[in-house]
Design an enzyme around this catalytic site. Structure first.
Site, short mmCIF file in Angstrom:
data_model
loop_
_atom_site.label_atom_id
_atom_site.label_comp_id
_atom_site.label_asym_id
_atom_site.label_seq_id
_atom_site.Cartn_x
_atom_site.Cartn_y
_atom_site.Cartn_z
N GLY A 224 6.43 4.79 8.53
CA GLY A 224 5.60 5.99 8.52
C GLY A 224 5.67 6.67 9.87
O GLY A 224 6.63 6.49 10.62
N SER A 225 4.63 7.41 10.19
CA SER A 225 4.65 8.21 11.42
C SER A 225 4.33 7.34 12.65
O SER A 225 3.66 6.31 12.54
CB SER A 225 3.64 9.34 11.31
OG SER A 225 2.35 8.79 11.18
N GLU B 277 8.90 15.73 15.42
CA GLU B 277 9.46 15.49 14.09
C GLU B 277 8.77 16.43 13.11
O GLU B 277 7.55 16.38 12.95
CB GLU B 277 9.21 14.04 13.68
CG GLU B 277 9.81 13.76 12.33
CD GLU B 277 9.57 12.34 11.87
OE1 GLU B 277 8.44 11.87 12.00
OE2 GLU B 277 10.52 11.73 11.38
N GLU C 31 8.63 0.94 11.53
CA GLU C 31 9.75 1.89 11.37
C GLU C 31 9.11 3.26 11.42
O GLU C 31 8.48 3.70 10.47
CB GLU C 31 10.41 1.72 10.00
CG GLU C 31 11.03 0.37 9.75
CD GLU C 31 12.40 0.25 10.37
OE1 GLU C 31 12.95 1.25 10.85
OE2 GLU C 31 12.91 -0.89 10.38
N LYS D 137 0.88 -1.18 0.00
CA LYS D 137 0.00 0.00 0.00
C LYS D 137 0.91 1.22 0.00
O LYS D 137 1.43 1.62 1.05
CB LYS D 137 -0.89 -0.03 1.24
CG LYS D 137 -2.24 0.64 1.09
CD LYS D 137 -2.22 2.13 0.76
CE LYS D 137 -2.02 3.01 1.97
NZ LYS D 137 -1.84 4.45 1.58
N GLY E 170 1.70 4.23 13.19
CA GLY E 170 2.31 2.95 13.57
C GLY E 170 1.58 2.32 14.75
O GLY E 170 1.30 1.12 14.77
N CYS F 94 13.50 10.33 7.61
CA CYS F 94 13.20 9.94 8.99
C CYS F 94 14.42 10.12 9.88
O CYS F 94 14.29 10.46 11.05
CB CYS F 94 12.72 8.50 9.03
SG CYS F 94 13.82 7.38 8.18
#
Ligand code: NAD
Length: 500
Positions: A247-248, A404, A270, A194, A252, A305
């Site tokens: 992703g964020s 972030e 991750e 995806k 997650g 990241c």
């Protein structure tokens, strides 16, 4: 700074010559529209224009893709093929991808604004390296025999998990996808990808090339769509064995919840980071440090990241570093990503640009000193360009130092002595990466041990390679991409007792 592109490039002409847009899901080797007929617009951050309308998947499309992956896996056409044959086909796929370098680079540059020279080299090479490296590993990983004694032979073998689902972000669309599908498919799994809604086109083309290379239909499926629809349906699916996610952090954690509430599928996360550079008193020449900090800040417009966006500097070197940072960051100038000389493109979407400028405005309001940047540029282009931005004398508890940002925004924080430097480095909920700058060997080694992060560089930043693992601790996630360790993410161990 210019307010328009220095050398306008007619991308529609370039596209007409070098790429085609595939905009439907790729299920069982065929492009298939959404069952609902719904689409969403993919907007180029280069100029704000709509590039394509992409199929918006939901539960029905995810069901079809997972069914295809399951049936293909059970049939054994890929999962039980000999390692050597899988290896040969993966190599053919890598070669095909390489021969479509220009097209894939162009797709990525148009969709997320990556400089074309980076997209066609670093990004395409990253995919090819991952595929070749895992293909090469396939027939070199052996099983084990347990030291059980005379009564039995106990073997420990590794098996593919079955159906993997992978949800990936938009910042390095091809590479981050390849770091999932290459090891997963190398060991024999089927996979449903995806892609992020901002970056479907390159993944769709790569999947098409997989079938052209001889990978059986259904081994790699792609469902496009919004996270809350296609992504959620995939994470909640009852017939997915493992979900791997980049992703964020918040998404997650949502995926961990979905996994627990559905079939208890395995999860690898991750997530993001707020990675520090710790510049000690004994750091070497600060022009070299500043050049590397600027690279880690501005490459990919700061949408990395592991970007090193918190610079902790010994007070005795503070002023000198700020001067060097001014010079080094000024060399990064946002430009049209299709200009072959461009090194810094736009922020990937208007929403992300607004998010980043929101952080900048609040940092100014909270009293952090703006050293340079902070402004949107190239407005006439219609795209989403932002200058490199540096804040000084930031307090570590402020939002700008803790959240972030995912844009080219740096904060500089002075400290006194080794202990305070390490303490501030660890004062974050994240633990993805860090860098330590010191010519004092024991200081460098001690700091690298005491900083809690999955990756620590000493006297450099953001060096990565397929040969060593990458991933985080704390809120940055768990599990590892890259290296042979990643194979374990996609396999399960089977112990077999043969009675003698
Ligand atoms: P995001 O979490 O919003 O989206 C990532 C993916 O998750 C997208 O495909 C999105 O469609 C999907 N998604 C969104 N909501 C979902 C839901 N409810 N259910 C299931 N899927 C959903 O992140 P982003 O903004 O696309 O990417 C930026 C983030 O990715 C940053 O936080 C960055 O640090 C992180 N990142 C981490 C690494 C790493 O290796 N640690 C690498 C690159 C990016």
């Amino acid at each position: 700074m210019n307010s328009t592109f220095s050398e306008p490039v007619d991308w529609s002409a370039a596209v007409a010559h070098s790429c085609t847009f595939k905009t439907s899901h790729f299920i069982h080797g065929e492009f298939t529209p959404s069952l609902s007929g719904k689409t969403f617009a993919s907007v180029s951050p280069r100029d704000g224009r709509v590039l394509a309308h992409i199929a918006a998947g939901d539960t029905g499309d995810v069901d079809r893709a997972v069914l295809s992956a399951r049936q293909t896996f059970e049939s054994g056409v890929w999962s039980r093929r000999s390692p050597r044959e899988r290896k040969r086909i993966l190599f053919d796929w890598a070669d095909l991808i390489l021969s479509h370098r220009e097209e894939l680079g162009m797709l990525e540059s148009l969709e997320v604004g990556k400089p074309i020279s980076h997209a066609t080299t670093n990004d395409v090479n990253g995919v090819v390296d991952a595929l070749r490296w895992y293909a090469e590993s396939l027939d070199k990983v052996y099983g084990e025999v347990a030291p059980i004694g005379e009564e039995a032979l106990v073997t420990i073998t590794s098996e593919p998990l079955g159906v993997i689902a992978a949800i990936v972000p938009w910042n390095y669309p091809m590479i981050l996808a390849a770091l999932k599908f290459a090891p997963a498919m190398a060991v024999g799994n089927s996979i449903v990808m995806k892609p992020a809604e901002q970056s479907s086109l390159s993944m769709l083309r790569i999947a098409e090339l997989a079938v052209e290379a001889g990978i059986p239909a259904g081994t790699l499926n792609v469902v496009c769509g919004l996270g809350a629809e296609a992504g959620a349906a995939l994470s909640q699916h009852m017939d997915v064995d493992k979900i791997v996610f980049t992703g964020s952090g918040p998404v997650g954690r949502l995926i961990q919840k979905y996994a627990a509430e559905s079939n208890g599928k395995a999860v690898q996360i991750e997530a993001g980071g707020k990675s520090p550079h710790v510049v000690f008193e004994h750091a070497g020449p600060l022009d070299i440090v500043a050049e590397r900090v600027a690279f880690s800040l501005c490459y990919n417009s700061g949408q990395t990241c592991s970007a090193g966006t918190r610079v902790l500097v010994a007070r005795s070197r503070h002023e000198e570093l700020i001067e060097q940072l001014r010079k080094a960051c000024s060399a990064w100038i946002p430009q049209d990503p299709l200009d072959p000389l461009s090194t810094m493109g736009p922020i990937a979407s208007e929403l992300q640009l607004e998010r980043v400028t929101g952080f900048i405005d609040r940092a100014i309001d909270s009293g952090s000193e703006l050293v340079m940047g902070g402004k949107r540029v190239l407005l006439d282009s219609g795209g989403f360009y932002l200058e490199p931005t540096v804040f000084d004398n930031v307090q570590n508890h402020l939002e700008i130092a803790q959240e972030e940002i995912f844009g080219p925004v740096l904060c500089v924080i002075p400290f006194e002595g080794f202990d305070e430097g390490v303490r501030l480095a660890n004062q974050t909920r994240y633990g993805l990466a860090a860098s330590v700058w010191s010519d004092n060997l024991s200081e460098g080694i001690r700091a690298s041990r005491e900083i809690r992060a999955g990756m620590v560089w000493v006297n450099t930043y953001q060096r990565s390679d397929i040969t060593f693992p990458f991933g985080g601790v704390k809120a940055s996630g768990h599990g590892r991409d890259r290296s042979l360790h990643a194979l374990a993410e996609y396999s399960s161990l089977k112990s077999t007792w043969l009675n003698l």
